[in-house]
Design a protein around this motif. Structure first.
Motif: not given
Length: 794
Positions: A486-487, A489-490, A493-494, A590
């Motif tokens: 998930r990190t 993927r984030e 996107r970022y 993160h």
């Protein structure tokens, strides 16, 4: 010091025959060695080896992709690529790329490779099959099915097939240590041309292809070099009017060049084609010093017509040895500072440059007056043609003298110089970029085939330039953990919020894609499971039946380390700095328990490391180069004021040039840094001769006005001749197909012009107004003399 210089000059003239024999033998021996020097670009030389990002790249490049990726776009100009003839072309190109020298066969990706897969789930089984391997669809129905599979696969649609379905992308990576750009360029183009079909356009980009284009222009570069030499000879002959004034400077430049390249070859150094501009700049310095010697020789011979030629040569050598040594040492010191930048290419340039510049001490400052001692002067000074520009030059130089010593004009000159210095400095600081300043390759023109290809690929796909961000796991299977995926993927996107990042791909996309396929393509299930076991099952389904390395772009076999690959539409300095700043922001906000972030590989990672090194070192390098000028000027004239005095032309020529670079979008990068370093020394050379001439003239008769006028007539004439000659010679570089060479040629011309104007107008005015002791001495020590200006000599 004066006594030592006199004795040295006398020794050189007295032993001129054995000296010339030794110089000749040394030139022949080193000439043989110079002919064997290797002319090529070595990719590893461009990497700052100790930089953390480069170390990450070197550690993971075989897994996640190196910096030598070549991208080939196949575009059907008559419709979509889902045509059997076009698909066959993609297949044949993909197959034949395996034969290219140095290719990493596990990093060839296209519709026709086994790496692009689709997951097919039915009520009885889950199968992972290649999209179009080992062959193309057999009929129209198969083509339609392939089209649907591509549209449903986010790892392919948009990544390897353009959104309009009219283009397909083939990427191939190479093993860095085996990269030979000319071979790759020829073999890749031959493969593409052999399999081309009517109505299909191809575009090819990548670092090996770019370097191959540079190689292709070597013959043109050689031709321009020859034309430049011819223009130098013609201009020197026109202005100097004598064959000795034409040929001896070229002899000086040739000898120093042969010595430098010969020694470099013996040391095992290669000559990068892009630094030919640096070689030309150094040769210009050699010609300049030689012209000054010849000019002073002619003046002494005119003043003392009965003096033996040997004594004329000895006197000219003795008078100009100090400024010649100071100028040469300043040039050598400025280029030596480049060695402190931990990039092998720049360190090699620094070594060759220091050797080359140091050789000028013998080829220009010693060999030129020694050869002059044998050359008899005919009537009229040995004029070779009837065109006499000396009267016009004298009038121009007298006008410069009037401006420099005029009651008002001298202050105007100083004020204008100060305004230009301040204004150009502020503009350069605010606008000069570290790294490439414009999209595409700055080495080639925007309308070149390579840059047009890069623009087309970037317009149809996420981007031709890549960077991978490594996620290093704490243990095996760390990449299956929901937190890590998930990190990823984030992070994607970022980063994709930055306009220049066209797209990204990671293991999170693979997991999400398989999950969606298992749920009949429902977009709601394009997601990551909360269970590491489930994520592992999705990955197992994806690699079932695959070859080793099929998942290498995303993760290592043990799933301990993974990567997010970002695609960039350009690699300008601003784009790279913005990307790394955003990465720093994301990683700080993160943190992960089961993995760590590690920057950064791929071409963007490498360029980021290079820009980082240059950015951190540019102020230090410029400051040290300026310090070299200050120290040696202080030592030569035994005056700290002298060191600060000669900072003025250096700062002026460099701020104006930096402002020009900023205005024309020329970035401060690995290619321009050596030219900039040499320019720091270049800015002071002309002023050294003029100020030294004022000093010598004043010591003879004690009249400041007369000293300025006579110095500008003599040393100023050498400055004018050299400046005009080099600017005219540089002119033809604007015709080069290599944008870098054309821009650096103009940069050299600007440097020379500003340096010459400073030496002819600003520095005499400053000297006349400030009356520094290292030039005029103490008032009580001034020799008695006639206060009236000397009459003009024609």
């Amino acid at each position: 010091m004066s006594g030592m210089v006199e004795r040295f000059a006398a020794f050189c003239i007295r032993r001129r025959t054995p000296l010339v024999v030794v110089f000749g033998l040394l030139t022949v021996v080193l000439g043989v060695s110079a002919a064997q020097i290797e002319i090529r670009t070595i990719f590893s030389d461009m990497l700052p080896q100790n930089h953390a990002w480069v170390q990450t790249h070197e550690e993971y490049k075989e897994l996640f992709g190196g910096a030598n990726v070549v991208s080939i776009m196949v575009r059907n100009e008559e419709g979509e690529i889902f045509d059997r003839e076009v698909l066959g072309m993609i297949r044949e190109i993909t197959r034949d790329l395996r034969k290219v020298r140095g290719v990493n066969q596990f990093q060839i990706v296209s519709l026709a490779s086994k790496k692009l897969k689709t997951v097919e789930a039915t009520s009885t089984s889950v199968d992972t099959v290649p999209l179009m391997w080992p062959d193309i669809p057999k009929d129209a129905r198969g083509v339609v099915e392939l089209r649907e599979k591509v549209l449903q696969n986010p790892l392919v649609y948009g990544q390897y097939v353009s959104p309009d379905l009219e283009s397909a992308l083939i990427t191939v990576d190479f093993i860095d240590r085996l990269v030979e750009p000319p071979v790759i360029f020829d073999q890749v183009h031959e493969i593409v041309e052999r399999h081309s079909v009517p109505g299909v356009q191809t575009r090819i980009v990548g670092e090996p292809i770019l370097n191959g284009w540079v190689r292709n222009y070597l013959s043109q570069t050689a031709l321009i070099s020859l034309v430049t030499i011819g223009m130098l000879m013609a201009t020197l002959l026109l202005l100097a009017r004598t064959w000795r004034g034409t040929l001896l400077p070229l002899v000086s430049g040739t000898v120093s060049g042969v010595w430098a390249l010969g020694v470099a070859s013996l040391l095992g150094l290669n000559f990068d084609p892009l630094i030919i501009v640096v070689a030309f700049l150094i040769t210009a310095r050699s010609i300049s010093h030689s012209v000054q010697m010849i000019t002073r020789y002619d003046d002494i011979a005119d003043e003392h017509p009965d003096m033996p030629l040997r004594d004329v040569a000895r006197k000219s050598l003795a008078e100009l040895f100090r400024p010649a040594v100071l100028g040469i040492v300043s040039d050598a010191g400025a280029i030596a500072v480049v060695w402190l930048t931990p990039i092998p290419l720049l360190q090699k340039v620094a070594i060759i440059g220091v050797i080359w510049v140091s050789a000028m001490l013998l080829s220009a400052a010693v060999l030129t007056p020694v050869l002059l001692s044998w050359l008899r002067r005919g009537k009229g000074g040995g004029a070779a043609h009837p065109v006499d520009l000396y009267p016009a030059m004298h009038r121009l130089l007298e006008a410069c003298a009037y401006v420099a010593i005029g009651p008002r004009s001298r202050y105007v000159s100083i004020a204008v110089g100060g305004i230009v210095l301040l204004g150009s400095g502020i503009y350069a600081v605010e606008n000069l970029q570290v790294g490439d300043a414009q999209p595409g390759s700055p080495i080639l023109w925007p309308d070149s085939e390579y840059n047009r290809s890069a623009a087309d690929i970037n317009a149809n796909f996420p981007g031709a330039d890549r960077m991978f961000m490594v996620f290093e796991g704490e243990s095996q299977d760390a990449m299956k953990q929901p937190e890590v995926l998930r990190t990823m993927r984030e992070f994607q996107r970022y980063m994709e919020a930055q306009p220049q990042v066209g797209g990204s791909v990671s293991l999170a996309d693979v997991v999400s894609s398989v999950n969606q396929s298992l749920h009949e393509g429902n977009p709601r299930y394009y997601d990551i499971s909360d269970s590491a076991i489930a994520n592992g099952q999705y990955l197992y389904m994806y690699v079932t039946g695959s070859d080793p390395g099929d998942l290498a772009q995303y993760s290592d076999p043990s799933y301990t380390n993974g990567a997010v690959t970002l695609y960039f539409s350009d690699h300008t300095g601003e784009t790279i700095r913005t990307a790394f700043a955003r990465i720093d922001e994301f990683t700080a906000e993160h943190p992960m328990e089961q993995a760590d972030y590690r920057l950064a590989g791929g071409l963007i990672g490498i360029l980021g490391a290079v820009n980082d090194v240059i950015l951190k070192g540019q102020i230090r390098s410029i400051a040290l180069a300026l310090l070299v000028v200050v120290i040696f000027a202080t030592i030569a004239y035994r005056s700290s004021v002298a060191g600060m005095f000669f900072m003025v032309p250096v700062l002026l020529s460099n701020t104006v040039t930096f402002a020009y670079m900023a205005f024309n979008g020329i970035g401060f990068n690995i290619n321009t840094l050596p030219v900039v370093a040499l320019g720091i020394g270049l800015g002071v050379d002309y002023s050294l001769y003029v100020v030294n001439g004022i000093r010598d003239e004043y010591q003879n008769h004690g009249d400041a006005e007369r000293a300025v006028i006579n110095a500008l007539r003599s040393a100023g004439r050498g400055v004018f001749v050299t400046g005009v000659t080099m600017v005219m010679g540089v002119f033809f570089w604007i015709l080069s197909s290599l944008r870098f060479q054309a821009e650096m040629g103009l940069l050299i011309a600007l440097w020379l012009a500003v340096s010459a104007v400073s030496a002819l107008l600003l520095m005499p005015a400053l000297a006349y107004v400030a009356r520094p002791r290292f030039v005029f001495g103490r008032p009580e020590d001034a020799p008695a003399g006639d206060a009236a200006p000397a009459p003009a000599r024609s």
